[in-house]
Motif scaffolding. Structure first.
Motif, PDB file in Angstrom:
ATOM      1  N   ASN A   2       0.798  -1.215   0.000  1.00  0.00           N
ATOM      2  CA  ASN A   2       0.000   0.000   0.000  1.00  0.00           C
ATOM      3  C   ASN A   2       0.841   1.281   0.000  1.00  0.00           C
ATOM      4  OD1 ASN A   2      -3.013  -0.930   0.480  1.00  0.00           O
ATOM      5  ND2 ASN A   2      -1.637  -2.333   1.514  1.00  0.00           N
ATOM      6  N   THR A   3       2.006   1.194  -0.589  1.00  0.00           N
ATOM      7  CA  THR A   3       2.895   2.352  -0.671  1.00  0.00           C
ATOM      8  C   THR A   3       3.286   2.574  -2.118  1.00  0.00           C
ATOM      9  OG1 THR A   3       3.719   1.944   1.559  1.00  0.00           O
ATOM     10  CG2 THR A   3       5.108   3.296   0.144  1.00  0.00           C
ATOM     11  N   ILE A   4       3.348   3.846  -2.519  1.00  0.00           N
ATOM     12  CA  ILE A   4       3.756   4.178  -3.876  1.00  0.00           C
ATOM     13  C   ILE A   4       4.790   5.293  -3.823  1.00  0.00           C
ATOM     14  CG2 ILE A   4       1.976   5.939  -4.358  1.00  0.00           C
ATOM     15  CD1 ILE A   4       1.715   4.615  -7.180  1.00  0.00           C
ATOM     16  N   LEU A   8       9.480  10.007  -2.920  1.00  0.00           N
ATOM     17  CA  LEU A   8       8.343  10.488  -2.150  1.00  0.00           C
ATOM     18  C   LEU A   8       7.398   9.300  -2.005  1.00  0.00           C
ATOM     19  CD1 LEU A   8       7.104  13.182  -1.066  1.00  0.00           C
ATOM     20  CD2 LEU A   8       5.899  13.355  -3.241  1.00  0.00           C
ATOM     21  N   ASN A   9       7.143   8.910  -0.785  1.00  0.00           N
ATOM     22  CA  ASN A   9       6.329   7.710  -0.549  1.00  0.00           C
ATOM     23  C   ASN A   9       4.961   8.071   0.005  1.00  0.00           C
ATOM     24  OD1 ASN A   9       8.737   5.136   0.502  1.00  0.00           O
ATOM     25  ND2 ASN A   9       8.398   6.158  -1.448  1.00  0.00           N
ATOM     26  N   LEU A  10       3.952   7.458  -0.544  1.00  0.00           N
ATOM     27  CA  LEU A  10       2.600   7.612  -0.019  1.00  0.00           C
ATOM     28  C   LEU A  10       2.087   6.244   0.404  1.00  0.00           C
ATOM     29  CD1 LEU A  10      -0.070   9.182   0.418  1.00  0.00           C
ATOM     30  CD2 LEU A  10      -0.643   8.648  -1.959  1.00  0.00           C
ATOM     31  N   THR A  11       1.680   6.155   1.661  1.00  0.00           N
ATOM     32  CA  THR A  11       1.067   4.929   2.175  1.00  0.00           C
ATOM     33  C   THR A  11      -0.370   5.272   2.556  1.00  0.00           C
ATOM     34  OG1 THR A  11       3.193   4.219   3.067  1.00  0.00           O
ATOM     35  CG2 THR A  11       1.236   3.113   3.928  1.00  0.00           C
ATOM     36  N   ILE A  12      -1.299   4.469   2.095  1.00  0.00           N
ATOM     37  CA  ILE A  12      -2.716   4.723   2.371  1.00  0.00           C
ATOM     38  C   ILE A  12      -3.247   3.624   3.278  1.00  0.00           C
ATOM     39  CG2 ILE A  12      -4.973   4.550   1.253  1.00  0.00           C
ATOM     40  CD1 ILE A  12      -4.138   6.499  -0.751  1.00  0.00           C
ATOM     41  N   VAL A  24       0.208   8.350   5.081  1.00  0.00           N
ATOM     42  CA  VAL A  24       1.498   8.884   5.515  1.00  0.00           C
ATOM     43  C   VAL A  24       2.270   9.261   4.260  1.00  0.00           C
ATOM     44  CG1 VAL A  24       3.627   8.459   6.794  1.00  0.00           C
ATOM     45  CG2 VAL A  24       1.513   7.348   7.515  1.00  0.00           C
ATOM     46  N   ASP A  26       5.944  10.329   3.089  1.00  0.00           N
ATOM     47  CA  ASP A  26       7.323  10.380   3.560  1.00  0.00           C
ATOM     48  C   ASP A  26       8.228  10.856   2.425  1.00  0.00           C
ATOM     49  OD1 ASP A  26       9.462  10.138   5.237  1.00  0.00           O
ATOM     50  OD2 ASP A  26       9.617   7.965   5.095  1.00  0.00           O
ATOM     51  N   GLY A  27       9.195  11.663   2.756  1.00  0.00           N
ATOM     52  CA  GLY A  27      10.129  12.152   1.750  1.00  0.00           C
ATOM     53  C   GLY A  27       9.820  13.565   1.276  1.00  0.00           C
ATOM     54  N   LEU A 133      -5.696  10.102  -0.980  1.00  0.00           N
ATOM     55  CA  LEU A 133      -4.898  10.280  -2.202  1.00  0.00           C
ATOM     56  C   LEU A 133      -5.007  11.727  -2.679  1.00  0.00           C
ATOM     57  CD1 LEU A 133      -3.203   9.044  -4.459  1.00  0.00           C
ATOM     58  CD2 LEU A 133      -5.292   8.079  -5.432  1.00  0.00           C
TER      59      LEU A 133
END
Lengths: 363, 363, 363, 363
Positions: A2-4, A8-12, A24, A26-27, A133
């Protein structure tokens, strides 16, 4: 997972009927101002309840930032944010728990998670997960805007009604600014009205409609992206197929290329006022997976909403038998009007990631 | 970065005019037999020089496995393989070194790598880099075949000529086996002949043609993939946009969904002989990013080959001026006939990765 | 980045004086029961305020699960959890905002984040961030326990006082169970008392003490880990150096190996009751980065707490001058007694990840 | 997986008795000169056959660059390199194929890879796999040197003989340059002679010796690394435990911290000639996982070589019985003298990665 994202990381996280949904990020570079007003505005464009044909459920979509922001600026540490779930009627879903809705992820989710997943309201598969998102993407969008990079999307198609296409060579700032203010983001308001009529008609028939969204990013400098395997097209497509109901993506002339001749598909290069430009933009601003400085242009296709009011053949997994499901309640006949902002902000997230990745190209 | 995959990693290296191109495949399960005959066969289908309209350059595409295989079986350790570059005429490229070919990655690569890259023959951006991709994918394909999963692709479109579409509900094994034996993989040989004629005609006009490839994977069990952010669609799209000239991808009814009504886009679920099936397959075998057990079906659009024989406006970066480029030598008027096997094998790689990822869903 | 793990990902967010600290755990297998009682117990062992020498600040460390759990079972979707920050006295930190505490991350964080970071209470660098780590690790620990894998840690050293070492060949279940119940986890209570005395004395002198923690994992089957680059040692060390104040890690005989002869460092292999065992365990259960079925044994060194009551030379970055800092308030003279549970749970997280990674070794 | 790094990726492949061992380095900035002379020199320091006590086998360790370098400069595309394996006597290993060497990875590798792995000469677990690591690291080291960052390592300990420790505050350039020229890199040649004597004696006894290597990186600016989970300590430790036989790592005062008081472990901060320095360097140049501008200092412990000439109890997995193994042939009694350059170059790789990661901290 669940991270992309690369740099720059997005976790949903979250389920439709859990206490919250959230993310979250991150980056994020430190010191960027967090334009909460803009983010809220973008989130409202996604939230249901604005159109007459929409479901009665009213989602507030108010986000709360839990970390990573101090005095309105990013700290450089992970930014966590949540959106509280309110007003869910979980009981509505109880009787359909074992009846798999066709075209949804009920069955595939049940296989993947072995039945342990919360399927109420679509659970983790819910379109509602696009709210975090949009939060993350709108933040990225506002950071990019300060760098002169503007991303906007309009409804290209709803059913058989088509909006005007973007000018592939670029767009007047007054246009993109206006799109974001419109309750129904189209270039031709006439087309917009026809789309609304088509949706209202589909609703009356207890049916639904598919559509398409076109997105443009202007101001992206040449040199972002990679040949293998993180082309800008790969990264944008990876993200777009995370938006529920998206079933196609194309860049520039996309599937029209298939029937074109080379001479009609050319983007001649030229120096113009000291800058390198292409004199056409069939490639949608990307060559070899890397931005060429021209507007980035892509389209995403959305399938019709799977929840329709007509009786549907399906299975009841509790009794291992075939059955007929007639969905009650009000369901959106078309999610494309709300999807434009999702596409636009999701693209912004990918592009901010690419901007950060680009920093690593030189020591 | 030049690596793709979650549980199964593929790293590609090499430049068109360097000593070799190659790859490392990491994460292969141990003890799988390596069907070199099948891999060679698939690589031959990609190699140029088979069609009358193709370039004179003859690429042998013989691979050499450097590690990770013992007595014809995978060891579980990284498998490195190289393909030696032979017969490149680097001098042909010397005079065009600073003249950017429109529609290619010459200019964007130059910006990204600051001019340090080897641009001869497209360098690292060359279509030739699909050779190690086919190697890796063909290996994956043969491993999946032993699990009853069969992946095949055909030329769906070349210019204005369309081949028959796959039956979305599934395909006779005799069909996919035949496709792989055909020198021109189409379902309708009549359409195939018309495509060949169109390509020959484009060649005579020093022009080129775009096209489309349709791919089907049969036998994939339900439960592979994820909702966010590694949906099967995201993973397949990420891979496909790594293939040079791909500008669009769609799953199931894809862009046709945009003009469809919900009731016509339904895939009713049913128990049939103890298995769960859908009675139509508009979704191309994927719901919520996860396989549903039906054939996975997608299409990729290819732009026309950018190298055409007509004079083209472009820039000379050594003198910062506009110029006209007339490409000499013979260039493929259409790469779609060779691209089908690239799509098919690349898809196999993604699916083997998804198979391994699926193992982690339970302890 | 703030994420760790291969198949199992842990992302940590929050600052000491923000509204919450928390984490997202992604990749948890579905259907595992979430033993909240055990998790709470482990978190209490980490929480400050249990010992007479500790700071007055009372952190409740009550976690709230926001997603990924339904009816006490993991859903397979991301588990987000937060711990609310309460009772922080941010004003205490105002006057020291520009005075960098030696031995802390104040200065390095200021350089990395450009001064945009929240430095109150150590901000994102605070030892308090180990609370979500213990949460995640305790959950992993309880899942592994059901697989017969037990992880426990004891205080090996505080200042010059040493506890008995673990028996490298294995440990009686009654021992590890008792350790977790002890307020001061040591094998020899006599050594424990001497440690307590040493800490009390250090406190009286406004000084602090370092120490070491020894950790053992029993029941890990042979075959977990990899040679390059994800050896079990690499993965465990990567995690351990994320715990503030850890400055060393060693496996098995560790640094003692340096002065040993080969014949004294041997772990002869033998079949014993149908199982393969080693007759000694100098290697701490790991050969070639992979578990060998024997107890995994490692030690971590902690530096003395940097916050001491004596005046310290340092810099004031607001005025670019040297200054003297005398920290007021009460500070822990030794964090090792609270660190044992952090080491133990963090190791559990790494091992559950390795268990899931192991699933991918075969198709 | 066999890949390490964030912005800079290193993938290692090959088996001791396969045709080659090699690596791919991805993420190298373009335009950096490739100092092949320096790389060769460093690789020679790792290669066996230089010392009287070493095995007769002569490994040439000549590398061949296959991609990513043009005219002596990095292109920015993946750099693949191989080292040909020559002169392996595979037959020597035939009889021991099913007899697991204690202290080696024979047994754990057999479990992990199910017996499909090539175990001749240790296969993929062979110390020989450090050759591509030294190649990649030496390249990184030469790139960093141009940025004023110098990394060097010396043999700190062999058996009971200790070399002088590095001055934690920094090192004269004449010292590190000399170390690299020495055939036996120690600060005290007297200690070096005693180490050589100890190794020769161990060899006579058919025994082996462990040891330790100390490494220093000077010139690293403040701000590299992260608090969670990619602290410089985590990244360096992750890498170091990929070197065969490493069983411990410590930073700064490391395990000595355990017995220290806070007041004796302080690194006071000060402005000195406009720069921020610490007046001691107990922390080894890292606070909160981030470099503070002072020399980075760490130690790694090596276990004694597991191949000794004495009879050893072990198992024969072909017959599932216990047996006695007496290794024939000549084996290194101590690998520490050759390991110093591995530690030094591997550290350089991690630091170049951190340098590139640091670029992403700002947009």
């Amino acid at each position: 997972m669940n991270t992309i994202g690369q740099s720059l990381n997005l976790t949903i996280f979250g389920e439709s009927h859990g206490p919250v949904i959230g993310c979250v990020i991150d980056g994020l570079p430190a010191g960027e101002s967090v334009d909460t007003e803009f983010i809220e505005k973008q989130m409202k464009r996604r939230a249901p309840g604005r159109f007459p044909w929409e479901t009665a459920r009213k989602e507030e979509d108010q986000f709360e930032i839990l970390s990573g922001v101090l005095n309105g600026r990013t700290e450089g540490t992970p930014l966590a944010a949540v959106i509280f779930n309110r007003g869910q009627h979980s009981k509505d879903y109880d009787k359909t728990r074992f009846i798999m809705r066709p075209g949804h992820a009920d069955y595939t989710g049940n296989i993947k998670y072995g039945g342990w997943e919360d399927s109420r309201g679509g659970g983790h598969f819910s379109g509602r997960l696009t709210a975090p998102l949009v939060f993350a993407g709108a933040l990225a969008q506002s950071i990019l805007a300060k760098q002169g990079i503007h991303i906007s999307a309009h409804i290209l198609q709803v059913g058989s009604v088509l909006d005007t296409s973007y000018d592939p060579m670029g767009m007047d700032p007054s246009v993109w600014n206006k799109l974001r203010e419109k309750d129904f983001p189209v270039l031709s308001d006439e087309a917009g009205q026809a789309m609304k009529d088509a949706i209202a008609q589909a609703k009356r028939k207890k049916d639904s409609l598919g559509g398409a969204v076109e997105c443009m990013a202007e101001g992206v400098p040449a040199g972002w992206g990679s040949p293998f395997f993180d082309s800008l097209e790969s990264s944008l497509a990876h993200m777009m197929f995370s938006i529920p109901a998206v079933k196609g993506i194309s860049f520039g002339d996309g599937f029209d290329f298939a029937s074109m001749r080379g001479k009609d598909a050319m983007d001649p290069l030229a120096y113009q006022d000291g800058r390198v430009v292409t004199e056409a933009n069939h490639n949608g601003g990307i060559n070899g997976g890397i931005s060429n400085g021209m507007p980035i242009l892509f389209r995403t296709a959305f399938k019709p909403v799977a929840s329709i009011g007509m009786p549907q053949q399906t299975i009841d997994i509790s009794e291992h038998k075939n059955t007929v499901l007639t969905l009650e309640g009000r369901h959106d006949p078309c999610i494309v009007p709300r999807a434009a902002v999702v596409v636009e902000t999701a693209a912004a997230f990918v592009l901010l990631d690419a901007a950060l990745e680009r920093k690593r190209d030189r020591l």
